[in-house]
Scaffold this motif. Structure first.
Motif, PDB file in Angstrom:
ATOM      1  N   HIS A 252       0.785  -1.234   0.000  1.00  0.00           N
ATOM      2  CA  HIS A 252       0.000   0.000   0.000  1.00  0.00           C
ATOM      3  C   HIS A 252       0.823   1.293   0.000  1.00  0.00           C
ATOM      4  N   VAL A 253       2.032   1.265   0.541  1.00  0.00           N
ATOM      5  CA  VAL A 253       2.829   2.491   0.640  1.00  0.00           C
ATOM      6  C   VAL A 253       3.858   2.578  -0.481  1.00  0.00           C
ATOM      7  N   LEU A 254       4.622   1.508  -0.677  1.00  0.00           N
ATOM      8  CA  LEU A 254       5.685   1.548  -1.680  1.00  0.00           C
ATOM      9  C   LEU A 254       5.175   1.928  -3.075  1.00  0.00           C
ATOM     10  N   PRO A 255       4.051   1.383  -3.549  1.00  0.00           N
ATOM     11  CA  PRO A 255       3.587   1.783  -4.896  1.00  0.00           C
ATOM     12  C   PRO A 255       3.312   3.279  -5.015  1.00  0.00           C
ATOM     13  N   ARG A 256       2.812   3.894  -3.963  1.00  0.00           N
ATOM     14  CA  ARG A 256       2.561   5.338  -3.997  1.00  0.00           C
ATOM     15  C   ARG A 256       3.867   6.111  -4.114  1.00  0.00           C
ATOM     16  N   VAL A 257       4.909   5.653  -3.398  1.00  0.00           N
ATOM     17  CA  VAL A 257       6.206   6.324  -3.456  1.00  0.00           C
ATOM     18  C   VAL A 257       6.819   6.174  -4.848  1.00  0.00           C
ATOM     19  N   SER A 260       5.699   8.371  -7.677  1.00  0.00           N
ATOM     20  CA  SER A 260       6.242   9.731  -7.658  1.00  0.00           C
ATOM     21  C   SER A 260       7.748   9.749  -7.894  1.00  0.00           C
ATOM     22  N   ILE A 261       8.456   8.707  -7.384  1.00  0.00           N
ATOM     23  CA  ILE A 261       9.917   8.620  -7.531  1.00  0.00           C
ATOM     24  C   ILE A 261      10.231   7.243  -8.118  1.00  0.00           C
ATOM     25  N   PRO A 262      10.266   7.087  -9.416  1.00  0.00           N
ATOM     26  CA  PRO A 262      10.435   5.762 -10.040  1.00  0.00           C
ATOM     27  C   PRO A 262      11.725   5.045  -9.639  1.00  0.00           C
ATOM     28  N   ASP A 263      12.793   5.796  -9.315  1.00  0.00           N
ATOM     29  CA  ASP A 263      14.057   5.147  -8.973  1.00  0.00           C
ATOM     30  C   ASP A 263      14.236   4.973  -7.463  1.00  0.00           C
ATOM     31  N   PHE A 264      13.173   5.131  -6.701  1.00  0.00           N
ATOM     32  CA  PHE A 264      13.257   4.973  -5.246  1.00  0.00           C
ATOM     33  C   PHE A 264      13.672   3.546  -4.898  1.00  0.00           C
ATOM     34  N   HIS A 357       5.287  11.512   3.374  1.00  0.00           N
ATOM     35  CA  HIS A 357       6.470  11.840   4.182  1.00  0.00           C
ATOM     36  C   HIS A 357       7.733  11.243   3.557  1.00  0.00           C
ATOM     37  N   ILE A 358       7.646  10.020   3.058  1.00  0.00           N
ATOM     38  CA  ILE A 358       8.813   9.405   2.419  1.00  0.00           C
ATOM     39  C   ILE A 358       9.236  10.211   1.191  1.00  0.00           C
ATOM     40  N   ILE A 359       8.276  10.584   0.390  1.00  0.00           N
ATOM     41  CA  ILE A 359       8.573  11.345  -0.828  1.00  0.00           C
ATOM     42  C   ILE A 359       9.262  12.661  -0.474  1.00  0.00           C
ATOM     43  N   ARG A 360       8.733  13.348   0.537  1.00  0.00           N
ATOM     44  CA  ARG A 360       9.300  14.650   0.920  1.00  0.00           C
ATOM     45  C   ARG A 360      10.711  14.491   1.479  1.00  0.00           C
ATOM     46  N   LEU A 361      10.906  13.562   2.421  1.00  0.00           N
ATOM     47  CA  LEU A 361      12.212  13.432   3.064  1.00  0.00           C
ATOM     48  C   LEU A 361      13.255  12.803   2.157  1.00  0.00           C
ATOM     49  N   SER A 362      12.840  11.903   1.284  1.00  0.00           N
ATOM     50  CA  SER A 362      13.837  11.262   0.432  1.00  0.00           C
ATOM     51  C   SER A 362      14.376  12.208  -0.623  1.00  0.00           C
TER      52      SER A 362
END
Length: 422
Positions: A252-257, A260-264, A357-362
């Motif tokens: 549920h979380v990783l796909p959302r990240v 937005s950030i394909p190389d995460f 939060h992950i998207i912003r901080l990463s």
């Protein structure tokens, strides 16, 4: 029963840091190991001897062949009877007896030792019978790690009939607690739980003191470089509670990240890698000897815990490295609001907020660094509090105010610095 070398899991890390703290307080320390099937870790004997000294690392054997066979037979009959009860859906099938895994030869060997101790610390309530082998003049402490009363019930409610390890009746757990002069809980909520349970079941005039001494943090220096973007680290053992939590995160979380950030990159460290699926954007590091090196590659920690008890060591490890953490509410249980300056906390099932939060901080190294420095400062204050509480437990001395926001202090002395070895 838990060796501290190698320290590959949270419980062994706790005991290792506890040993370091006891030695830092100036005590002579002897480590007595028993080989129990409840903990399958094999000890690194040479490392134990190097740490404690040959005279202070002892091992209890399982007794003569006849005693070993009788123990094995009793266990086999218990397991068969519980399997029958479980087939009928009987709740009692999930309970262990308080002393069922304790071997009588161990008590005999402890009583026969040719040395005396001021204080003895026993790990886990289901090993508390060891306390009875020491004279009343010895101060007796029980380091609980967890509350084990009715431990199976939240797991069974989720559809899991295994994975809870040990579950005791409240009456049995109380019996184990009352063998000690002082009971050590790892967080305030569990300390209050023990007090209430002792008062509710089989009320006794002799109840132990309940103290809070949480996990210690291996401190060195905060991570100097937060420059690696688009990466986060999840640290965990292959426990059912971690599997439940990580599965929800991956679904549920990783796909959302990633949208937005394909190389995460989500990097996994610890034995949880043995369970985790092979999917894109996830990298398995396995067991890592140098946790700081893992955080240097992923200077952002994620703690999506939604199941389990106790306090999350993965959270404390990140604080000790000076790395910020994004966590669920369950993941920060037992930490206390005064130590969350390097954290971002979301509701347990708020997947969108966690991903945001992950998207912003990463993407923001400056924000990661400022939050990481705050986390490291919290870790230093955290260790000071735990060291003071431990000294109180070992000596039985009175402490000054330990209310939230205050650091416990000795009335007559200042605590020594906590050792910085990781």
């Amino acid at each position: 029963m838990t060796p501290i070398f190698p320290a590959k899991a949270g419980h062994s890390v706790r005991i290792l840091q506890l040993c370091r703290a006891i030695k830092a307080l100036g005590h002579e320390l002897t480590f007595i190991h028993v080989a129990s099937k409840l903990d399958t870790q094999k000890p690194d004997i040479a490392s134990h001897v190097a740490f404690f000294g040959e005279r202070h690392f002892l091992h209890l054997d399982n007794g003569p062949r006849q005693a070993r066979f009788a123990f094995w037979l009793r266990g086999k009959l218990r397991r068969r009877w519980r399997k029958i009860l479980r087939g009928f859906g009987h709740d009692h099938s999930h309970y262990s007896g308080l002393d069922e895994n304790w071997r009588n030869p161990w008590s005999h060997q402890l009583r026969a030792m040719d040395r005396r101790f001021d204080t003895v610390v026993v790990e886990y309530a289901f090993n508390s019978r060891a306390l009875d082998a020491f004279p009343a003049s010895t101060r007796k402490l029980l380091d609980t790690h967890d509350a084990f009363a009715d431990r199976h019930r939240p797991f069974v409610a989720r559809g899991f009939r295994k994975g809870y390890w040990v579950s005791l009746t409240p009456q049995d757990e109380n019996q184990g607690l009352r063998r000690a002069d002082a009971v050590i809980a790892i967080q305030a909520q569990e300390a209050e739980h023990f007090r209430e349970q002792l008062a509710q079941y089989e009320v006794s005039e002799r109840n132990p003191e309940i103290a809070v001494v949480s996990h210690y943090i291996g401190l060195d220096q905060p991570l100097p470089d937060h420059g690696v973007d688009h990466a986060a680290l999840y640290l965990g053992t292959n426990m059912l509670s971690n599997q439940i939590s990580l599965r929800q995160f991956l679904e549920h979380v990783l796909p959302r990240v990633v949208s937005s950030i394909p190389d995460f990159r989500l990097r996994l460290a610890g034995s949880i890698c043995n369970w985790a699926p092979d999917i894109p954007n996830v990298e398995k590091l396995g067991f890592v000897d140098d946790l700081r090196a893992a955080f240097a590659r992923s200077p952002l920690s994620v703690n999506p815990t939604i199941a389990g008890t106790g306090i999350n060591i993965k959270l404390l490890d990140a604080m000790g490295a000076g790395v910020p953490t994004i966590s669920t509410v369950t993941g920060v249980r037992g930490l206390g609001g005064e130590f969350n300056n390097g954290l971002l906390v979301v509701a347990d099932h708020d997947h969108a907020a966690f991903a945001d939060h992950i998207i912003r901080l990463s993407k923001d190294a400056g924000l990661r660094r400022s939050l990481g420095l705050a986390a490291f400062a919290d870790a230093q204050r955290w260790n000071e509090r735990q060291l003071a509480a431990l000294d109180h437990c070992l000596r039985g001395d009175a402490l000054t105010d330990t209310a939230p926001g205050h650091v416990a202090r000795w009335r007559d002395r200042t605590p020594p610095p906590f050792p910085t070895a990781t």
